[in-house]
Design an enzyme around this catalytic site. Structure first.
Site, mmCIF file in Angstrom:
data_model
loop_
_atom_site.group_PDB
_atom_site.id
_atom_site.type_symbol
_atom_site.label_atom_id
_atom_site.label_comp_id
_atom_site.label_asym_id
_atom_site.label_seq_id
_atom_site.Cartn_x
_atom_site.Cartn_y
_atom_site.Cartn_z
ATOM 1 N N HIS A 1 16.694 -3.312 33.685
ATOM 2 C CA HIS A 1 15.688 -2.252 33.457
ATOM 3 C C HIS A 1 16.353 -0.870 33.504
ATOM 4 O O HIS A 1 16.146 -0.044 32.623
ATOM 5 C CB HIS A 1 14.603 -2.324 34.541
ATOM 6 C CG HIS A 1 13.701 -1.126 34.554
ATOM 7 N ND1 HIS A 1 12.626 -0.984 33.705
ATOM 8 C CD2 HIS A 1 13.746 0.023 35.289
ATOM 9 C CE1 HIS A 1 12.040 0.188 33.931
ATOM 10 N NE2 HIS A 1 12.690 0.815 34.886
ATOM 11 N N GLU B 1 8.647 6.158 31.962
ATOM 12 C CA GLU B 1 8.534 4.690 31.989
ATOM 13 C C GLU B 1 7.750 4.138 30.791
ATOM 14 O O GLU B 1 8.128 3.097 30.249
ATOM 15 C CB GLU B 1 7.865 4.227 33.287
ATOM 16 C CG GLU B 1 8.688 4.463 34.547
ATOM 17 C CD GLU B 1 9.969 3.631 34.637
ATOM 18 O OE1 GLU B 1 10.676 3.750 35.631
ATOM 19 O OE2 GLU B 1 10.270 2.842 33.704
ATOM 20 N N SER C 1 12.368 -2.287 28.171
ATOM 21 C CA SER C 1 12.993 -3.419 28.872
ATOM 22 C C SER C 1 12.050 -4.617 28.947
ATOM 23 O O SER C 1 12.335 -5.600 29.611
ATOM 24 C CB SER C 1 13.450 -3.006 30.278
ATOM 25 O OG SER C 1 12.422 -2.330 30.966
ATOM 26 N N HIS D 1 16.805 2.899 31.070
ATOM 27 C CA HIS D 1 16.834 4.339 31.419
ATOM 28 C C HIS D 1 18.091 5.061 30.931
ATOM 29 O O HIS D 1 18.019 6.220 30.537
ATOM 30 C CB HIS D 1 16.769 4.509 32.939
ATOM 31 C CG HIS D 1 15.401 4.356 33.505
ATOM 32 N ND1 HIS D 1 14.422 5.309 33.378
ATOM 33 C CD2 HIS D 1 14.841 3.344 34.215
ATOM 34 C CE1 HIS D 1 13.308 4.894 33.987
ATOM 35 N NE2 HIS D 1 13.546 3.701 34.490
HETATM 36 N N1 HBI Z 1 13.795 4.181 43.097
HETATM 37 N N2 HBI Z 1 15.742 3.112 42.406
HETATM 38 C C1 HBI Z 1 14.559 3.684 42.097
HETATM 39 N N3 HBI Z 1 14.155 3.741 40.808
HETATM 40 C C2 HBI Z 1 12.971 4.297 40.469
HETATM 41 O O1 HBI Z 1 12.601 4.354 39.270
HETATM 42 C C3 HBI Z 1 12.151 4.837 41.479
HETATM 43 C C4 HBI Z 1 12.606 4.767 42.807
HETATM 44 N N4 HBI Z 1 11.829 5.252 43.797
HETATM 45 C C5 HBI Z 1 10.560 5.899 43.560
HETATM 46 C C6 HBI Z 1 10.177 5.891 42.126
HETATM 47 N N5 HBI Z 1 10.950 5.418 41.169
HETATM 48 C C7 HBI Z 1 8.835 6.411 41.662
HETATM 49 O O2 HBI Z 1 7.913 6.484 42.710
HETATM 50 C C8 HBI Z 1 9.006 7.782 41.037
HETATM 51 O O3 HBI Z 1 7.839 8.144 40.366
HETATM 52 C C9 HBI Z 1 9.302 8.769 42.075
HETATM 53 FE FE FE Z 2 12.309 2.686 35.784
#
Ligand code: HBI
Ligand code: FE
Length: 297
Positions: free
Chosen positions: A136, A184, A203, A141
């Protein structure tokens, strides 16, 4: 898996579904510890998604995946991708165990570091996994971090997140919705057609088709305040997809300070994920077929 490989963090499966486990550790990518099965899982997902995204993903996504030289042959090495990224937009991939606490996540983005989960899903999870795995993050990303405008948006988002964390929980909810409906699950208009740029979509085979071709979801023009008010889905396809005209539109939307907007939003009701408002720029009013009635986040 040799002994030196870090242990994969498993979310706890409970009767309420999976409970996220948040960790902050940054880990080196244990590339030599990936098994043949891990590389085969990458290959299967990579080939399947490249096929389904032909004519569905936005130009920049495909172009930049090629610029990275990502192939199905093996799981890409973070250090090789970082060499390309550093030159192009100054971003750096850092290996993590999985989901990070929000402030840690925002702080990485604010410093042009993108956290990538070091492990890839198991074969039995090939069609769905609740938390972000290496596929993913790396396939979904990373390509757009080579696009200078989107790369700036991601850093601006991180800076906004650090600020929102200081303002309070509701601001964080508003900002998380923005991430959800753009980074996303975002769509973009290109050459008069709708194309995908959201990582959660690219993804996922099913959602790559559903988001563009199903009669069920709403497709609505990007509107920052509207998105920040709108609840979303975690366990099903989105009921609504928001459409930008360009990545410039995203970065322009994040220029002003959000504090007054948060105050305005605090006085307004949240919008259910499947609703259409009179003020919406509607590309498609969804039929709502197959929608779960509860469960909006
Ligand atoms: N941590 N590793 C990772 N990847 C993410 O996409 C991610 C996260 N922590 C919080 C989060 N996304 C979401 O709550 C964001 O909107 C902040
Ligand atoms: Fe993501």
């Amino acid at each position: 898996m040799n002994a030196s490989a870090p242990r994969r963090v498993e979310h706890q499966q409970t009767d309420k579904g999976y409970v996220p486990v948040y960790t902050t550790a940054v880990v080196e990518q244990p590339w030599s510890s990936y098994s043949r099965t891990d590389h085969e899982t990458w290959a299967t997902l990579f080939e399947r998604q490249r096929e389904v995204l032909k004519g569905r993903a936005c130009r920049e996504f495909i172009e930049n995946q090629q610029r990275f030289g990502m192939t199905p042959d093996a799981i890409p090495r973070f250090d090789e991708l970082n060499a390309v990224l550093a030159k192009a937009t100054g971003w750096e991939l850092v290996g993590v165990e999985g989901l990070l606490p929000e402030l840690t996540f925002f702080d990485h983005l604010a410093n042009r570091r993108f956290p990538v989960t070091w492990w890839i899903r198991k074969p039995e999870q090939i069609d769905y996994i609740a938390e972000p795995d290496l596929f993913h993050d790396l396939f979904g990303h990373v390509p757009l971090l080579l696009n200078p405008v989107f790369a700036d948006y991601m850093q601006a988002y991180g800076r906004g997140g650090v600020k929102a964390h200081g303002i309070g929980a509701q601001a964080l909810v508003n900002l998380t919705r923005l991430y959800w409906y753009t980074v996303e699950f975002g769509l973009i208009r290109q050459d008069g057609a709708l194309r995908i740029y959201g990582s959660g979509i690219v993804s996922s085979k099913g959602e790559s088709i559903h988001c563009l071709e199903s009669a069920a979801p709403n497709r609505i023009g990007f509107d920052l305040a509207r998105i920040m008010r709108t609840r979303y889905r975690i366990d099903t396809y989105q009921k609504t997809y928001f459409v930008i005209d360009s990545f410039d539109q995203l970065i322009d939307a994040t220029r002003p300070d959000f504090t007054p907007l948060y105050a305005e939003l605090a006085a307004q009701e949240s919008v259910p994920a499947g609703d259409v408002l009179a003020s919406d720029r509607v590309f498609q009013r969804g039929s709502g077929e197959g929608w779960a009635q509860d469960g909006d986040v």
